[in-house]
Motif scaffolding. Structure first.
Motif, short mmCIF file in Angstrom:
data_model
loop_
_atom_site.label_atom_id
_atom_site.label_comp_id
_atom_site.label_asym_id
_atom_site.label_seq_id
_atom_site.Cartn_x
_atom_site.Cartn_y
_atom_site.Cartn_z
N ALA A 20 0.86 -1.27 0.02
CA ALA A 20 0.06 -0.02 -0.40
C ALA A 20 0.48 1.01 -0.30
O ALA A 20 0.75 2.31 -0.52
N ALA A 21 2.18 1.32 1.06
CA ALA A 21 2.96 2.64 0.93
C ALA A 21 3.72 2.17 -0.25
O ALA A 21 3.64 3.70 -0.51
N ARG A 22 3.93 1.20 -0.84
CA ARG A 22 4.84 1.89 -2.17
C ARG A 22 3.97 2.15 -3.55
O ARG A 22 4.26 3.27 -3.92
N LEU A 23 2.55 1.62 -3.49
CA LEU A 23 1.46 2.62 -4.53
C LEU A 23 1.40 3.81 -4.22
O LEU A 23 0.89 4.61 -5.29
N VAL A 24 1.12 4.14 -3.06
CA VAL A 24 0.91 5.63 -3.01
C VAL A 24 2.42 6.40 -2.67
O VAL A 24 1.60 7.55 -3.51
N ALA A 25 3.46 5.89 -2.54
CA ALA A 25 4.51 6.58 -2.95
C ALA A 25 4.83 6.64 -4.20
O ALA A 25 4.83 7.56 -4.61
N GLU A 26 3.90 5.71 -5.39
CA GLU A 26 4.53 5.28 -7.22
C GLU A 26 3.63 6.90 -7.47
O GLU A 26 4.19 7.63 -8.30
N LYS A 27 2.19 7.11 -6.98
CA LYS A 27 0.92 8.07 -7.42
C LYS A 27 1.71 9.78 -6.66
O LYS A 27 1.39 9.77 -7.78
N ALA A 28 2.08 9.62 -5.75
CA ALA A 28 2.65 10.91 -4.90
C ALA A 28 4.18 10.92 -5.77
O ALA A 28 4.23 12.43 -6.44
N ALA A 29 4.99 10.27 -6.60
CA ALA A 29 5.96 10.70 -7.07
C ALA A 29 5.49 11.27 -8.70
O ALA A 29 5.58 12.10 -9.34
N GLU A 30 4.70 10.60 -8.96
CA GLU A 30 4.14 11.13 -10.33
C GLU A 30 3.92 12.49 -10.39
O GLU A 30 4.05 12.70 -11.08
N LYS A 31 2.59 12.52 -8.82
CA LYS A 31 2.20 13.64 -9.30
C LYS A 31 2.80 15.03 -8.95
O LYS A 31 2.89 15.97 -9.54
N PHE A 32 4.26 14.46 -8.64
CA PHE A 32 5.29 15.96 -8.25
C PHE A 32 6.67 15.67 -9.17
O PHE A 32 7.85 16.44 -8.84
N ALA A 33 6.38 14.83 -10.35
CA ALA A 33 7.24 14.46 -10.88
C ALA A 33 8.64 13.87 -10.64
O ALA A 33 9.91 14.41 -11.44
N LEU A 34 8.61 13.34 -9.68
CA LEU A 34 9.97 12.53 -9.08
C LEU A 34 9.92 11.07 -9.99
O LEU A 34 8.74 10.98 -10.29
N SER A 35 10.85 10.62 -10.30
CA SER A 35 11.05 9.11 -10.55
C SER A 35 11.64 8.04 -8.98
O SER A 35 12.58 8.39 -8.80
N LEU A 36 10.93 7.59 -8.87
CA LEU A 36 11.08 6.17 -7.93
C LEU A 36 11.22 4.58 -8.53
O LEU A 36 10.47 3.74 -9.32
N ALA A 37 12.01 3.84 -8.34
CA ALA A 37 12.72 2.83 -8.49
C ALA A 37 12.83 1.87 -7.87
O ALA A 37 13.59 2.33 -6.52
N PHE A 38 11.75 1.01 -7.68
CA PHE A 38 11.51 0.63 -6.52
C PHE A 38 12.34 -1.62 -6.78
O PHE A 38 12.42 -1.66 -8.07
#
Ligand code: IPM
Ligand code: MG
Length: 348
Positions: A20-38
């Motif tokens: 759940a935390a990963r999903l939310v983090a991915e959405k937040a990153a998308e919204k603020f134009a950050l790129s996260l690689a898990f």
């Protein structure tokens, strides 16, 4: 900006809440134009099953190289009595990354006083930041196992106390300017060292912070009697483990409480403060809020990204304020449904 996250789902409800935390983090990153690689790795009991080691070398390497580590939970009865416990992996991870300061915010959200078992007047305005020492004390002292005699040594050095006390003073300075340092100085030598180091640092660098020393047994009472009186609370390792569980009850559920573990650099470890809850694992019942709020702390402390951190926190608060939640807080949502609501709220 891009960040590498080592993702350790672990045991019990770990995969559900960390997912759940990963999903939310991915959405937040998308919204603020950050790129996260898990990057996912085995850890805890799950890694004992596959690698005979709760913290295998592949995982070790991935943690050492990551910008942040996002962890679910470890442990469970399945590994009782085995040669090595899942929890040993977690202690090893904290030590290896030098994460000596564990931040555990305990804040009652506005309008959520009814979740607290305390009377609303007492629960109102509770906003405590626990700073728990995380790589020393009885957790890491010499241990002697035995059937007739056993012992666990508790040791602290001046440097270990000073560096975590500095984190707590800095936090108090940036908040309401009050610090309560917890110890058992009427009995323990480590506590007398603790108190003298905290006093010296107060005098030399932080005399503007209002400092009090509270014995741990009295603190257990005061947390229930007057929780809103505290701002930053500094503890050694085991006292912080116990008191932060106690404090989490005040906000309604341990499932709501996040944490960040930090050391010298920016890299950190992010995990809810609850355990692996094997009794409800795999049933979509776990409360993912603490894990999701830990992801918010990851943006704040490891990525210097305040906007996504706040957006996640506001989304969680909005969903809770609208009356949604998992069973532990009297709601009807499963873990997945609650997370979807947070994601939908974030998209607004
Ligand atoms: C916590 C947990 C851990 C601890 C366990 C799982 C080793 O209780 O993070 O509070 O005692 O630190
Ligand atoms: Mg604990």
């Amino acid at each position: 900006m891009g960040f590498n996250i080592t993702y350790l789902p672990g045991d019990g409800v770990g995969p559900e809440v960390a997912g759940a935390a990963r999903l939310v983090a991915e959405k937040a990153a998308e919204k603020f134009a950050l790129s996260l690689a898990f990057h996912e790795f085995p850890f805890g009991g799950a890694a004992i099953d596959t690698h005979d080691d709760p913290f295998p070398s592949v995982t070790r390497r991935a943690c050492a190289e990551a910008d942040a580590v996002l962890l679910g939970a470890v442990g469970g009865p399945k590994w009782d009595g085995g040669p090595v416990r899942p929890e040993a992996g977690l202690l090893d991870l904290r030590k290896m990354l030098g994460l000596y300061a564990n931040l555990r915010p305990i804040r009652i959200m506005a309008g959520m006083e009814a979740l607290s078992p305390l009377k609303a007047a007492r629960a109102r305005d509770v906003d405590i930041l626990f700073v728990r020492e995380l790589t020393g004390g009885i957790y890491f002292g010499k241990r002697i196992e035995g059937d007739e005699h056993a012992s666990d040594e508790c040791a602290y050095s001046r440097e270990e106390v000073e560096r975590v006390a500095r984190v707590a003073f800095e936090a108090a300075h940036a908040r309401k300017g009050r610090l309560a340092s917890v110890d058992k100085a009427n009995v323990l030598a480590t506590s007398r060292l603790w108190r003298s180091v905290v006093n010296a640092l107060h005098k030399s660098d932080y005399s503007d912070v209002e400092l009090e020393h509270v014995l741990v047994d009295a603190m257990a009472m005061k947390l229930i009697q007057q929780p809103a009186a505290f701002d930053v609370v500094l503890t050694e390792n085991m006292f912080g483990d116990i008191l932060s569980d106690e404090a989490s009850v005040i906000i309604g559920s341990i499932g709501l409480a996040p944490s960040a573990s930090l050391g010298r650099g920016k890299a950190g470890l992010y995990e809810a403060i609850h355990g692996s809850a094997p009794d409800i694992a795999g049933q979509d019942k776990a409360n993912p809020a603490g894990a999701i709020l830990s992801a918010a702390m990851m943006f704040r402390h490891s990525f210097d990204a305040e906007a996504p951190a706040q957006a996640i926190e506001e989304a969680v608060e909005a969903v809770l304020a609208a009356g949604h939640g998992t069973a532990d807080i009297g709601g009807d949502d499963g873990c997945a449904a609650f997370s979807e609501r947070v994601v939908a709220q974030l998209a607004n």
